[in-house]
Design an enzyme around this catalytic site. Structure first.
Site, mmCIF file in Angstrom:
data_model
loop_
_atom_site.group_PDB
_atom_site.id
_atom_site.type_symbol
_atom_site.label_atom_id
_atom_site.label_comp_id
_atom_site.label_asym_id
_atom_site.label_seq_id
_atom_site.Cartn_x
_atom_site.Cartn_y
_atom_site.Cartn_z
ATOM 1 N N CYS A 174 2.371 -5.175 15.131
ATOM 2 C CA CYS A 174 2.249 -4.700 13.909
ATOM 3 C C CYS A 174 1.665 -5.748 12.788
ATOM 4 O O CYS A 174 2.270 -6.996 12.940
ATOM 5 C CB CYS A 174 3.674 -4.391 13.199
ATOM 6 N N GLY A 218 6.878 -3.143 5.722
ATOM 7 C CA GLY A 218 8.282 -3.404 5.565
ATOM 8 C C GLY A 218 9.367 -2.711 6.203
ATOM 9 O O GLY A 218 9.037 -1.500 6.781
ATOM 10 N N GLU A 219 10.493 -3.325 6.301
ATOM 11 C CA GLU A 219 11.770 -2.501 7.152
ATOM 12 C C GLU A 219 12.389 -1.900 5.867
ATOM 13 O O GLU A 219 13.246 -2.636 5.258
ATOM 14 C CB GLU A 219 12.309 -3.664 7.940
ATOM 15 N N ASN A 261 -3.158 1.111 16.317
ATOM 16 C CA ASN A 261 -4.166 1.054 15.703
ATOM 17 C C ASN A 261 -4.359 -0.524 15.740
ATOM 18 O O ASN A 261 -3.541 -1.156 15.256
ATOM 19 C CB ASN A 261 -3.815 1.553 14.161
ATOM 20 N N CYS A 296 7.144 -8.523 6.285
ATOM 21 C CA CYS A 296 8.340 -7.980 7.026
ATOM 22 C C CYS A 296 8.676 -9.098 7.771
ATOM 23 O O CYS A 296 8.016 -9.891 8.347
ATOM 24 C CB CYS A 296 7.855 -6.810 7.836
ATOM 25 N N CYS A 317 7.613 -7.618 14.738
ATOM 26 C CA CYS A 317 7.106 -6.811 15.843
ATOM 27 C C CYS A 317 5.592 -7.247 16.149
ATOM 28 O O CYS A 317 4.903 -7.269 15.506
ATOM 29 C CB CYS A 317 7.038 -5.255 15.714
ATOM 30 N N LEU A 328 11.152 3.146 18.727
ATOM 31 C CA LEU A 328 11.607 2.652 19.850
ATOM 32 C C LEU A 328 10.750 1.806 20.885
ATOM 33 O O LEU A 328 10.790 0.609 21.007
ATOM 34 C CB LEU A 328 11.709 4.093 20.529
ATOM 35 N N HIS A 329 9.389 2.526 21.000
ATOM 36 C CA HIS A 329 8.297 1.802 21.531
ATOM 37 C C HIS A 329 8.481 1.010 22.965
ATOM 38 O O HIS A 329 7.447 0.810 23.497
ATOM 39 C CB HIS A 329 7.943 0.507 20.450
ATOM 40 N N GLU A 332 0.695 -1.251 -0.140
ATOM 41 C CA GLU A 332 0.045 -0.007 -0.181
ATOM 42 C C GLU A 332 0.699 1.315 -0.083
ATOM 43 O O GLU A 332 1.744 1.323 0.665
ATOM 44 C CB GLU A 332 -1.070 0.114 1.247
ATOM 45 N N CYS A 360 -1.236 3.625 10.571
ATOM 46 C CA CYS A 360 0.165 2.855 10.687
ATOM 47 C C CYS A 360 -0.258 1.451 11.141
ATOM 48 O O CYS A 360 -1.021 1.234 12.044
ATOM 49 C CB CYS A 360 0.981 3.390 11.825
ATOM 50 N N CYS A 364 3.273 8.072 2.072
ATOM 51 C CA CYS A 364 3.764 7.117 2.957
ATOM 52 C C CYS A 364 4.094 5.737 2.130
ATOM 53 O O CYS A 364 2.901 5.229 1.306
ATOM 54 C CB CYS A 364 2.659 6.622 4.254
HETATM 55 N N1 SAH Z 1 9.391 -1.080 9.618
HETATM 56 C C1 SAH Z 1 9.653 0.288 9.933
HETATM 57 C C2 SAH Z 1 8.625 1.378 8.969
HETATM 58 C C3 SAH Z 1 7.370 0.899 8.783
HETATM 59 S S1 SAH Z 1 6.415 0.927 10.303
HETATM 60 C C4 SAH Z 1 9.562 0.621 11.416
HETATM 61 O O1 SAH Z 1 9.200 -0.622 12.140
HETATM 62 O O2 SAH Z 1 9.959 1.537 11.702
HETATM 63 C C5 SAH Z 1 6.015 2.506 10.541
HETATM 64 C C6 SAH Z 1 5.380 2.895 12.039
HETATM 65 O O3 SAH Z 1 4.197 2.285 12.473
HETATM 66 C C7 SAH Z 1 6.518 2.115 13.206
HETATM 67 O O4 SAH Z 1 6.853 2.997 14.056
HETATM 68 C C8 SAH Z 1 5.835 1.016 13.634
HETATM 69 O O5 SAH Z 1 6.397 0.504 14.757
HETATM 70 C C9 SAH Z 1 4.494 1.626 13.594
HETATM 71 N N2 SAH Z 1 3.212 0.578 13.849
HETATM 72 C C10 SAH Z 1 3.288 -0.573 13.279
HETATM 73 N N3 SAH Z 1 2.124 -1.279 13.696
HETATM 74 C C11 SAH Z 1 1.677 -0.410 14.405
HETATM 75 C C12 SAH Z 1 0.109 -0.604 14.838
HETATM 76 N N4 SAH Z 1 -0.700 -1.417 14.889
HETATM 77 N N5 SAH Z 1 -0.505 0.693 15.309
HETATM 78 C C13 SAH Z 1 0.325 1.810 15.399
HETATM 79 N N6 SAH Z 1 1.720 2.136 14.996
HETATM 80 C C14 SAH Z 1 2.291 0.809 14.433
HETATM 81 FE FE1 SF4 Z 2 8.459 -4.094 12.790
HETATM 82 FE FE2 SF4 Z 2 8.165 -2.162 11.082
HETATM 83 FE FE3 SF4 Z 2 8.240 -4.568 10.204
HETATM 84 FE FE4 SF4 Z 2 6.241 -3.756 11.346
HETATM 85 S S1 SF4 Z 2 7.079 -3.047 9.231
HETATM 86 S S2 SF4 Z 2 7.152 -5.781 11.762
HETATM 87 S S3 SF4 Z 2 6.906 -2.331 13.118
HETATM 88 S S4 SF4 Z 2 9.766 -3.598 11.493
#
Ligand code: SAH
Ligand code: SF4
Length: 360
Positions: free
Chosen positions: A118, A164-165, A295, A111, A115, A219-220, A91, A338, A104
């Site tokens: 996610c 994706g990362e 989200n 990915c 995480c 960071l989270h 997307e 996100c 975006c």
């Molecule tokens: N992979 C990269 C970039 C994509 S995710 C990364 O992890 O940074 C973009 C942002 O959305 C990241 O900070 C990610 O941790 C956050 N994110 C992922 N799942 C989410 C969710 N369910 N609710 C809110 N933010 C989320």
């Molecule tokens: Fe983690 Fe970013 Fe990959 Fe989602 S897209 S699994 S937040 S690294």
């Protein structure tokens, strides 16, 4: 065979024109037509010789990923669901605001980093996107906006925050960002291109050398124990190394701070104690904190922190002198927020895989 010119990095345009016996300025011209003007039809490239245009028509195409669906949410957020073959969908999300318009962009189908909060991470990894599939998202967004008579709302900012990362697809992402920054392509300043990473330390160093852009770090969690659970790559690159990498990056970056993203998960990472620990953790690093209300997606096992909990967390950080923003959730009525990206389509894909597994 037809070549897709969206797969070309800058140097490849020059090389290609040389192969055709054309001067280097033709490469710039071609790049400008495609990336700056968003033109995919070679007949429209009126300042190129007819003979060259006919060669281009015969051998080349400008082909972005195929649009599966195109939805605009109540708040103006627009989401393109794109087919990248073999049942994979990605997307791109366009977020118009008063003074800027942000796109975006996705960097991988799925990915591998898993995480826990996610939805992309839950889907697993399919493959890296090609250069053409990455830059094709920006091409498509500008092309569609122009076609709709919305040229004035062209993309002004890009965030590599879709599926994706990005640093795990380093070469293609850097090649795409170089086109974003090129004056003969999209001409965006380095400060208007932001890459978000979950913290791949060696690639952060490489990015600082190869293509410094604004950096956001997911960071989270304020300590290794919790971050190991939420962002498993932390086991490989723990917080001490990540913070040191952020400091090194700032030396090379177009901005003198990094943005730390912090997803707000109810009862998981949103306590007063977590806020205090976060202040200590980030204190050596010039930064801004972006709190992201979680989200939800089906079976995530998490809930979003309450509004008062987010406010309390934010106030503690602000009182300690940090700059804090709370991300406004955009486009959630079309699953464009996100971490919700492509969830539904992927579910379908997995159902098909299960069916194949059951019958095969
Ligand atoms: N992979 C990269 C970039 C994509 S995710 C990364 O992890 O940074 C973009 C942002 O959305 C990241 O900070 C990610 O941790 C956050 N994110 C992922 N799942 C989410 C969710 N369910 N609710 C809110 N933010 C989320
Ligand atoms: Fe983690 Fe970013 Fe990959 Fe989602 S897209 S699994 S937040 S690294």
């Amino acid at each position: 065979m037809t070549v897709n010119l969206l797969e070309f990095e800058k140097q490849r345009f020059v090389q290609f024109c040389a192969e055709l016996g054309e001067k280097p300025f033709r490469a710039r011209q071609l790049m400008r037509w495609i990336h700056q003007s968003g033109v995919g039809d070679f007949d429209a490239m009126t300042d190129m010789a007819k003979s060259l245009r006919s060669v281009l028509k015969r051998d080349c195409e400008v082909l972005p990923p195929k649009v599966i669906s195109d939805h605009t949410a109540g708040d103006g957020t627009r989401k393109w669901l794109l087919d990248v073959n073999a049942g994979n969908a990605i997307e791109a999300v366009f977020i118009p605001e008063r003074t800027r318009s942000t796109l975006c962009i996705s960097s991988q189908a799925g990915c591998a980093l898993e995480c826990s909060f996610c939805s992309t991470g839950r889907q697993g990894f399919n493959r890296n996107l090609t250069l053409g599939e990455i830059i094709g998202q920006l091409w498509l967004a500008n092309h569609s906006l122009a076609a709709d008579g919305e040229d004035a709302r062209r993309v002004t900012n890009v965030v590599m925050m879709g599926m994706g990362e990005p640093l795990a697809n380093f070469d293609n992402v850097v090649a795409a960002m170089q086109l974003m920054l090129d004056d003969n392509a999209y001409g965006l300043s380095r400060r208007r291109v932001t890459l978000s990473t979950s913290g791949l330390v060696p690639q952060m160093d490489r990015l600082g050398d190869a293509c410094p852009v604004a950096l956001a770090v997911s960071l989270h969690a304020p300590n290794d124990e919790l971050r190991n659970q939420l962002v498993p790559i932390n086991r490989k690159y723990p917080l001490k190394e990540l913070m040191a990498a952020c400091l090194r990056y700032i030396e090379k970056a177009p901005r003198d701070f990094v943005t730390f993203e912090y997803v707000m998960l109810d009862g998981v990472n949103d306590s007063v104690a977590n806020a205090r620990e976060l202040i200590r953790l980030v204190s050596p690093v010039p930064c801004k904190i972006n709190l992201i209300p979680f989200n939800p997606f089906p079976n995530s096992g998490y809930t979003r922190s309450s509004v008062p909990a987010i406010e309390r967390f934010k106030e503690i950080l602000i009182t300690a002198g940090l700059i804090v923003t709370v991300r406004r959730t955009r486009g959630d009525d079309i699953d464009a927020a996100c971490g919700q990206l492509a969830g539904r389509v992927q579910d379908k894909t997995r159902r098909r895989e299960r069916r194949i597994a059951e019958t095969g």
